[in-house]
Design an enzyme around this catalytic site. Structure first.
Site, PDB file in Angstrom:
ATOM      1  N   GLY A  10       5.546   6.256  10.178  1.00 62.07           N
ATOM      2  CA  GLY A  10       4.217   6.512   9.610  1.00 62.07           C
ATOM      3  C   GLY A  10       3.130   5.738  10.328  1.00 62.07           C
ATOM      4  O   GLY A  10       3.384   5.003  11.287  1.00 62.07           O
ATOM      5  N   GLN A  11       1.907   5.896   9.853  1.00 60.20           N
ATOM      6  CA  GLN A  11       0.756   5.227  10.483  1.00 60.20           C
ATOM      7  C   GLN A  11       0.911   3.712  10.579  1.00 60.20           C
ATOM      8  O   GLN A  11       0.731   3.119  11.635  1.00 60.20           O
ATOM      9  CB  GLN A  11      -0.501   5.484   9.642  1.00 60.20           C
ATOM     10  CG  GLN A  11      -1.334   6.626  10.062  1.00 60.20           C
ATOM     11  CD  GLN A  11      -2.732   6.520   9.471  1.00 60.20           C
ATOM     12  OE1 GLN A  11      -3.630   6.025  10.131  1.00 60.20           O
ATOM     13  NE2 GLN A  11      -2.918   6.978   8.260  1.00 60.20           N
ATOM     14  N   ILE A  38      14.931   4.845   1.330  1.00 58.24           N
ATOM     15  CA  ILE A  38      14.700   3.814   0.306  1.00 58.24           C
ATOM     16  C   ILE A  38      15.005   4.300  -1.108  1.00 58.24           C
ATOM     17  O   ILE A  38      15.129   3.506  -2.032  1.00 58.24           O
ATOM     18  CB  ILE A  38      13.265   3.225   0.371  1.00 58.24           C
ATOM     19  CG1 ILE A  38      12.201   4.291   0.062  1.00 58.24           C
ATOM     20  CG2 ILE A  38      13.015   2.551   1.717  1.00 58.24           C
ATOM     21  CD1 ILE A  38      10.799   3.704  -0.136  1.00 58.24           C
ATOM     22  N   ALA A  61       6.147   5.489   2.090  1.00 59.05           N
ATOM     23  CA  ALA A  61       5.484   5.948   0.862  1.00 59.05           C
ATOM     24  C   ALA A  61       5.286   7.454   0.903  1.00 59.05           C
ATOM     25  O   ALA A  61       5.242   8.060   1.972  1.00 59.05           O
ATOM     26  CB  ALA A  61       4.123   5.272   0.705  1.00 59.05           C
ATOM     27  N   THR A  63       2.526   9.846   0.486  1.00 60.17           N
ATOM     28  CA  THR A  63       1.071   9.671   0.500  1.00 60.17           C
ATOM     29  C   THR A  63       0.278  10.986   0.457  1.00 60.17           C
ATOM     30  O   THR A  63      -0.938  10.966   0.577  1.00 60.17           O
ATOM     31  CB  THR A  63       0.634   8.886   1.759  1.00 60.17           C
ATOM     32  OG1 THR A  63       1.089   9.590   2.925  1.00 60.17           O
ATOM     33  CG2 THR A  63       1.202   7.478   1.752  1.00 60.17           C
ATOM     34  N   ASP A 103      -5.951   2.037  -3.289  1.00 61.75           N
ATOM     35  CA  ASP A 103      -7.141   2.073  -4.148  1.00 61.75           C
ATOM     36  C   ASP A 103      -7.017   3.154  -5.220  1.00 61.75           C
ATOM     37  O   ASP A 103      -7.749   3.145  -6.211  1.00 61.75           O
ATOM     38  CB  ASP A 103      -8.398   2.321  -3.300  1.00 61.75           C
ATOM     39  CG  ASP A 103      -8.326   3.594  -2.468  1.00 61.75           C
ATOM     40  OD1 ASP A 103      -7.215   3.967  -2.029  1.00 61.75           O
ATOM     41  OD2 ASP A 103      -9.381   4.218  -2.222  1.00 61.75           O
ATOM     42  N   TYR A 126      -0.179  10.733  -7.503  1.00 58.05           N
ATOM     43  CA  TYR A 126      -0.023   9.764  -6.413  1.00 58.05           C
ATOM     44  C   TYR A 126      -0.389   8.356  -6.885  1.00 58.05           C
ATOM     45  O   TYR A 126       0.393   7.410  -6.754  1.00 58.05           O
ATOM     46  CB  TYR A 126      -0.883  10.164  -5.209  1.00 58.05           C
ATOM     47  CG  TYR A 126      -1.015   9.076  -4.173  1.00 58.05           C
ATOM     48  CD1 TYR A 126       0.097   8.675  -3.418  1.00 58.05           C
ATOM     49  CD2 TYR A 126      -2.236   8.433  -3.933  1.00 58.05           C
ATOM     50  CE1 TYR A 126      -0.011   7.663  -2.470  1.00 58.05           C
ATOM     51  CE2 TYR A 126      -2.350   7.432  -2.999  1.00 58.05           C
ATOM     52  CZ  TYR A 126      -1.240   7.043  -2.266  1.00 58.05           C
ATOM     53  OH  TYR A 126      -1.347   6.041  -1.344  1.00 58.05           O
ATOM     54  N   LYS A 130       2.149   5.090  -7.429  1.00 59.97           N
ATOM     55  CA  LYS A 130       1.935   3.832  -6.687  1.00 59.97           C
ATOM     56  C   LYS A 130       1.791   2.664  -7.663  1.00 59.97           C
ATOM     57  O   LYS A 130       2.309   1.567  -7.415  1.00 59.97           O
ATOM     58  CB  LYS A 130       0.712   3.939  -5.773  1.00 59.97           C
ATOM     59  CG  LYS A 130       0.888   4.879  -4.592  1.00 59.97           C
ATOM     60  CD  LYS A 130       2.028   4.474  -3.660  1.00 59.97           C
ATOM     61  CE  LYS A 130       1.688   3.252  -2.832  1.00 59.97           C
ATOM     62  NZ  LYS A 130       2.795   2.876  -1.916  1.00 59.97           N
ATOM     63  N   TRP A 151      -8.292   4.252   2.476  1.00 60.48           N
ATOM     64  CA  TRP A 151      -8.805   5.097   3.561  1.00 60.48           C
ATOM     65  C   TRP A 151      -8.212   4.714   4.921  1.00 60.48           C
ATOM     66  O   TRP A 151      -8.931   4.484   5.890  1.00 60.48           O
ATOM     67  CB  TRP A 151     -10.331   5.003   3.613  1.00 60.48           C
ATOM     68  CG  TRP A 151     -11.068   5.534   2.428  1.00 60.48           C
ATOM     69  CD1 TRP A 151     -10.583   5.682   1.145  1.00 60.48           C
ATOM     70  CD2 TRP A 151     -12.433   5.968   2.373  1.00 60.48           C
ATOM     71  NE1 TRP A 151     -11.559   6.171   0.321  1.00 60.48           N
ATOM     72  CE2 TRP A 151     -12.717   6.357   1.040  1.00 60.48           C
ATOM     73  CE3 TRP A 151     -13.452   6.053   3.317  1.00 60.48           C
ATOM     74  CZ2 TRP A 151     -13.957   6.838   0.646  1.00 60.48           C
ATOM     75  CZ3 TRP A 151     -14.696   6.517   2.926  1.00 60.48           C
ATOM     76  CH2 TRP A 151     -14.942   6.916   1.610  1.00 60.48           C
TER      77      TRP A 151
END
Length: 284
Positions: A10-11, A38, A61, A63, A103, A126, A130, A151
């Site tokens: 991922g990112q 996981i 995650a 996302t 957030d 979502y 989380k 973001w």
């Protein structure tokens, strides 16, 4: 020092791989879904038993904010069960767990930056999963850092910045919402902060540093402002139109204001945080 990273494709996982060569004192173990699921406690135990990590960064995650509305079980499995499994094996192997949250645990009705102790009130699947993942970790294992961010974008993976650059190559006009306010976060900056937390070495059981922290870049903007800056930095001329959220309905409701207060993390780890504009320019 062994640091196990989940969700390495991922990112954030890719950003951690990008900066890893700068930290020869850390033995990073990068795991993606192919070698670490996981949602399987047995799989988690096997990997932890093999590597015995001092720290685990959970960058895995679910996302897909809108898709979560129609795939709640999948989002729950990854964001809640997965987080709980990692907390359980972290406890078993005395591994400090660094977990990334969002957030989206807040409803966005506040008008000033969110503090860690503000009452969460997610408005979609979502955000709820989380938040439930945070709670699962807190109930299982005290040696944790939960980092709420917002973001997230980077040169890696799929994100708003890359979507804007792609759309600009396909269209003459783009419409972007201008009434959702938050702070873009460069995933590489987030990766650096996680490593800084690790190198501060909070493995001592007496530490009072464990807990929830906010992290994003500094400043605030709308998605429209973010897009405008992306095009400006990349010298792209395009007709960019601001639109209200009501003109762009989505399955999941977005927080209208989700700026995070970073006073706590700055004080705890003596951080200087770049503005979102400066950080965006760094990956031109």
């Amino acid at each position: 020092m062994v640091v196990l990273v989940t969700g390495s494709s991922g990112q954030l996982g890719q950003s951690l791989q990008f900066i890893a060569p700068n930290y020869p004192q850390i033995d990073f173990v990068f795991c993606d879904t192919k070698n670490l699921d996981i949602t399987s406690l047995e799989n988690c135990e096997t990997i932890f038993s093999n590597y015995k990590p001092d720290f685990c960064i959970n960058a895995a995650a679910y996302t897909a904010v809108d898709k979560a509305e129609s795939e709640p079980k999948k989002a729950f499995a990854i964001n809640v069960i997965g987080a709980k499994n990692l907390a359980e094996v972290s406890k078993k192997f005395d591994t400090v767990l660094l977990h990334i949250s969002t957030d989206f645990v807040f409803d966005g009705n506040k008008k000033t930056p969110y503090l860690e102790q503000d009452l969460p009130n997610p408005t979609g699947v979502y955000g709820q999963t989380k938040l439930d993942g945070e709670k699962a970790i807190q109930q299982v294992w005290e040696k944790h850092f939960i980092i709420r961010t917002s973001w997230v974008y980077s040169q890696f993976g799929n994100n708003f910045m890359k979507t804007m650059l792609r759309l600009a190559s396909e269209r003459d006009t783009i419409s972007v919402v201008n009434d959702q306010i938050g702070t873009p976060t460069n995933a590489v900056d987030l990766a650096e902060i996680l490593v800084k937390i690790i190198l501060t070495d909070n493995r001592q059981p007496t530490t009072d540093n464990f807990g929830i922290y906010n992290f994003s870049n500094e400043g605030q903007c709308s998605w429209y402002d973010f897009a405008k800056k992306i095009f400006e930095i990349n010298s792209i001329s395009i007709n960019l139109l601001p639109i209200p959220t009501t003109s762009f309905p989505t399955p999941a409701k977005r927080p209208s204001f989700s700026v995070l207060d970073k006073s706590k993390i700055k004080a705890a780890f003596n951080l200087s945080i770049k503005s979102w504009e400066t950080s965006l320019e760094s990956i031109k």
